[in-house]
Design an enzyme around this catalytic site. Sequence first.
Site, short mmCIF file in Angstrom:
data_model
loop_
_atom_site.label_atom_id
_atom_site.label_comp_id
_atom_site.label_asym_id
_atom_site.label_seq_id
_atom_site.Cartn_x
_atom_site.Cartn_y
_atom_site.Cartn_z
N HIS B 197 -2.59 7.32 6.62
CA HIS B 197 -1.95 5.94 6.66
C HIS B 197 -1.18 5.66 7.79
CE1 HIS B 197 -0.50 2.22 4.87
NE2 HIS B 197 0.52 2.63 5.65
N GLU B 198 -0.17 6.79 8.13
CA GLU B 198 0.62 6.88 9.33
C GLU B 198 -0.07 6.83 10.51
OE1 GLU B 198 3.41 5.35 8.92
OE2 GLU B 198 3.25 5.65 6.67
N HIS B 201 -1.67 3.48 11.48
CA HIS B 201 -0.70 2.80 12.30
C HIS B 201 -0.61 3.13 13.68
CE1 HIS B 201 0.71 0.32 9.17
NE2 HIS B 201 1.39 1.24 8.31
N GLU B 282 -0.67 -3.23 6.57
CA GLU B 282 -0.67 -2.18 5.59
C GLU B 282 -1.96 -2.02 4.96
OE1 GLU B 282 1.63 -0.05 4.90
OE2 GLU B 282 2.84 -1.04 6.61
#
Lengths: 201, 691
Positions: B197-198, B201, B282
Amino acid sequence: MSAILITLLVIGGIILFLIILFINTYNRLVTLRNRFQNGFSQIEVQLKRRYDLIPNLIETAKGYMAHERETLEAVIQARNQAAGGLQTASANPGNPQAMQALSGAEQLLTGALGKFFALSEAYPDLKANQNMMQLSEEITTTENKVAFARQAYNDAVTSYNTYRQTFPPIAIAGMVGHGQNAELLDFDSEKIAEAPKVSFT
Amino acid sequence: MGVAGKTTPQALLGEFPFTSTMSTDFFERQATAHRHTGRLVWLFCLAVIGIVAASWLVAFLAINYVEASNAAHERPNPPGLAMAPLYVAIASALLILLGTLYKIVELRGGGSVIAEQVGGRLLHHNTSKAAERRLLNVVEEMALASGVPVPPVYLLEGEESINAFAAGYSPSDAVIGVTRGTVEKLSRDQLQGVIAHEFSHILNGDMRLNIKLIGVLNGILLLGLIGAILFRTAALSGSGSSKKNGGAGLVLLLVALGVFILGYLGTFMGSLIKAAVSRQREFLADSSAVQFTRNPAGLADALKNIGAKLRGSLVKHPHAAEASHMFFAQGIQVGFTSLLATHPPLEQRIRAIDPGWDGKFPTTATSPATATATPVAATVAAAVPAAMGLVGEQQATAPAQPVADVAGGPGQVGNPTPDHHLYAAQLIRSLPDQLTAAAHEAYGARAVIYSLLLDKDPKIRERQLQTLDQHAAPDVVKLTHQLIPVVDALDVHTRLPLVDMTLPALRSMSTAQYRTFVSCFQELVAADEQLELFEWILHHILLRHLKPQFERVRPPQVVYYGLQRLGEPCSVLFSSLAHVGHTKDQAAIAFAAAKGVLDDVPLQLLDSSDCDLPQLQSALDQLAQVAIKQKERLINAAAACIAADQEVSVREAELLRAISDTLDCHMPPLLPGESIAPVAAAGSAQPVKTS
């Protein structure tokens, strides 16, 4: 235009500027301190490795150098003292007392190890031992890594000290918990330059 | 039916709110993100103008009131009263500008500044704690799988909660922060989901947007703060009631009150906008993470663990509020939960990933707190059967199997998949221990880089080693000599990942050590006037990624929106590419292929003697400043150039990846047997098998 209002605005502007300057300076002090603290944690890792290798070294040597108990014990004692100094220092990196204590203990250890290695020259069996060769190689490598990490730490400490001592940081450093120079780590001292005395009695 | 059973990226995205119209094409997503950022900046500018105008109005009304009051009591007006609204408006504008600029300048230090401000501690590979080592290994695998330099990892020591963040302007200065709770309470699968997930980003460029948001909001907040201070001062000095200066004090009081209200109102509205944008990003990051790991269970379980009352995701550190939108889950408690929340509600996120969820959070510890060093193969293989349970169709193939339905190369930029992850994990394991140990420490990493830059030709190598003797410390030279046979035996596809692996360690050098290191390896490069293009690009990439740590480097700016004016740099780049490993005739064909893709750019094939390395350097620097859509074309042209002779060696494929890296587009490693096909292939270019 009211003179009061103008004065007020000018003073307000100056205060604002000073506040921003203050915040910037404080943040930079914190960043530079973090940098040398990070640097210290690297030294800690390498020193711990070194302290872990030394007991093995002494154990291996005991079999061959049974009569050199004094030298061997001196190494172990110096190693324990240095390990203690490291624990204190890692709680407070840059603190003058802790750093000086660690430097002193490290210098003693290096001296003791130097005597040990000089002595081991007289024992060709020990020198040929596989374990011994491997351990001394590893200790040398670890010492090189310590030197490299120490260089990085000292560079970071110098940056912090230099910045802290210039203007404007010097004006506020005392108030915000940055009142002291951080201490450099010095592991080589002139005191060790004297040749170790080897006795064959 | 949900994510389970869907295998195509488009289908996966369809399950997530707002993202059903998002493209799976990295370049498309980036271009859209840039447009949205532009629009957002305009929105904030309008908001600021509105606030300034409102402060003018407030001052105007205050003055009218005071004038009326003075007229009623037949008092003279204080001098200059009429000009007051203008001064107030100017002051407001200046304050907002100042606040914004200050914050942006402060954050220019890159991701590590933010990480340290929230209390992060930098982690090193030689840490003694197995849990921390596991985290570093996961981050390293995912970085190599995405083709991104391994980012430094910060640990938020005092935080028991489960949360993580990514910060920084670009993948070059990106950092990842993880709380202690995450490290200790999540299993490897769940940790992988969070880290994926990071990384999403980072790859989607959310961080740059976040930093700009923080900056602008800070300006508006400053206005409110100053208003508050002025109001309190004016109220305390009792100037409101003083009639001496004709009510000037009253004006000040009213204006200060007005500005204070405006500032806080503006901050509130700004926070709403920031939160809405953040929620959308997100969801996108969640969906990208699922694509990356194709293991929805990992991410879903991590979110469920957060939901369980025991853990939560609240971050205690006082500065957390500022960076709240950067965290993995809701990091601070907010009153107007739904509107100001920077993250979508947990339940919504879990259902998007795992529609079959029964709505209950786990009540007992479900994840292994003991993190023993599990061999990577076992855990990664375990991830696939777990995915098998949900997805039900994919077989756990060995990484060597060709990926039939996905073309490699440009199409994969920014879209790493589980196969890339498996490949990266295997690659790391295949490296000799001595080499990985050296690469993970600044001391040894230098020697690794020196040995990577040595030429194969013995005469040139001799010269390089002599240069090294002159410029580097003897113990590093000795280590380099020890590593040379190891590095020589390496396959060429490990070279770029190895550089990526050394980056976190090299970043921990002091500035003086960095300078010595750079001058040393530049001497090595200079000693070889016939340096291979690939080795040269490796050194260029290393410099690009190291510089932001030690020198002031401006964040990447877009200067060119078309390639028409860049005929010369393009000619230099593609001529250099065309000449690599080709005879003159082959070079002409390869160049023509590139020209075919960039038909509107004035390209000219240069002689190999005419494209020297300094020219190539400036060409790459210029091309790094083009808009994202043009970068896509450049990468396609490079792929066409390389594939023109129907035979793409691994070395050429890595060269393509390296060039893509210099343009800030990160291409995952090419899997064995994969073919290279340009993005949105027009059908004329034949996909080519890598050999």
